[in-house]
Design a protein around this motif. Structure first.
Motif: not given
Length: 416
Positions: A293, A297, A299, A304, A320, A323, A345, A347
């Motif tokens: 992540l 991704y 993040f 996180i 993820k 979050w 973001r 899931p």
């Protein structure tokens, strides 16, 4: 004392190397010896990249030069005070093993580490000598990963980078407090200095390549697959938040290609302040997910940890999803309108699925059936997305949403 046969040494030193996780061979340059007098390639016919479920590459000859060590790190099976069986290869023996295994198509390259013998410089010289013989005398074009020795002379690190595809220096434990407690002979500043030497060498090679004049020979590459490191998880009291903080600093400060997380394995005759059992392997897995992540991704560490409790990642669900459950106001998102960074973001959507979605929606609006063709995680995605034929309604805010994805509680077996 009579010398051990080479196969007996191999049995000892291959087993001793199993605790080092940072041995993936991805990320190097392409080399192919077909049609030349050289030997070995980093990819192509006869080379099989095989990875274990946790990401470890298993197609390398992974050994220690020796498991003798002058250090007495309490978490290490090869510490000076350990009573394990000892062995030591000569550089020539490692070269012979590597070439023999490669010619039999058992491996695609070499991962070589070592205990510290005599001094940091002497040990590093021995490691570099193995790579030098392979490259210069046998024209070996396969993959070489060398473990650098923290505290070794920067000149030796520079030589290692010219021969190896990847270099790695283990930080061992996530915090300076843990390192000073369990490995007082290893200094954080010494480890960082060695990692900085690798970065300087890599930056200098990149700069030289950029400034190369047309027609001039290409400057030598320096560890083209970059550098990596490893942290032991669960040996000390470091929380997942501490581990990810250290990883974030390492990525930004030393341009690491990857941080590996290795669950602590209990060792014989361990000191009483080390845990008697290993941490859950799921903890290691969640740290790898969080690491992805951070790297792929978009993040931040603080984001996180919004889905964590007490600085520890949720072992029941991935970070993820954890979050997203804390940030339900950000959902649902429109699959056909949301930008790529927002889709990342959601899931259940990985980077490849998101790229497929972005490409496919240029041709027309995506419906739920279309989405099912682009990702295998539709069930997980449903509470967090909108399509022309799907709206989650109250599902996004339902109180039992976490329970839909968390594994059922296991019944404890009662001993009779």
């Amino acid at each position: 004392m009579s010398a051990k046969p080479i196969l007996e040494k191999l049995a000892v030193l291959a087993d001793a190397a199993k605790y080092d996780a940072s041995c993936a061979s991805s990320g190097t340059v392409r080399r192919d010896s077909v049609g030349t007098k050289a030997i070995g390639s980093t990819e192509g016919m006869g080379i099989c990249h095989s990875y274990a479920p946790d990401g470890r590459c298993i197609s390398l000859l992974k050994i220690l030069l020796t498991n003798f060590c002058i250090y007495d790190c309490r978490f290490c099976i090869n510490r000076a005070s350990s009573n394990v069986e000892r062995a030591r290869f000569s550089p020539e023996e490692v070269v012979r093993l590597t070439l023999d295994f490669y010619k039999r198509n058992y491996i695609e390259g070499l991962f070589l580490s070592s205990g510290i013998i005599r001094s940091e410089d002497y040990t590093m010289e021995q490691l570099v000598e193995v790579a030098r013989i392979l490259r210069d005398e046998h024209r070996f074009g396969g993959y070489i990963h060398l473990k650098t020795i923290a505290g070794a002379d920067p000149g030796l690190i520079a030589m290692a980078g010219l021969y190896a595809d990847r270099l790695s220096t283990n930080v061992e434990l996530p915090t300076e407090e843990g390192l000073s407690s369990f490995a007082p002979e290893k200094k954080p500043e010494t480890i960082r200095k060695t990692m900085a030497s690798v970065r300087v060498g890599a930056d200098a090679a990149i700069e030289a390549a950029k400034n190369r004049l047309i027609g001039k020979a290409k400057p030598p590459r320096f560890a083209p697959a970059g550098q990596s490191t490893q942290m032991i998880v669960g040996a000390d009291a470091a929380r997942d938040d501490d581990i990810l903080k250290t990883a974030t600093n390492l990525y930004s400060g030393y341009r690491l290609r990857r941080v590996y997380y290795s669950a602590y394995s209990p060792i014989p005759d361990a000191s009483q302040d080390l845990p008697p059992v290993r941490p859950p392997l799921m903890r290691e897995h969640r740290l790898y997910q969080a690491d992805w992540l951070l790297r792929f991704y978009g993040f931040e560490r603080a984001e996180i940890m919004q889905g964590a409790r007490g600085g520890m990642l949720d072992l029941a669900i991935d970070p993820k999803l954890a979050w997203a459950l804390q940030r339900r106001e950000a959902f649902p998102v429109d699959i056909n309108r949301a930008p790529r960074e927002v889709l990342l973001r959601v899931p259940g959507l990985g980077t490849r699925a998101v790229d497929r979605i972005v490409a496919a929606r240029r041709l027309g609006k995506l419906r739920l059936g279309d989405l099912a063709k682009l990702t295998a995680s539709v069930k997980k995605v449903l509470p967090f997305i909108v399509t022309p034929d799907w709206r989650p309604g109250k599902l996004t805010d339902s109180a039992d949403l976490r329970a839909r994805f968390a594994p059922p509680a296991e019944q404890l077996a009662l001993a009779l």
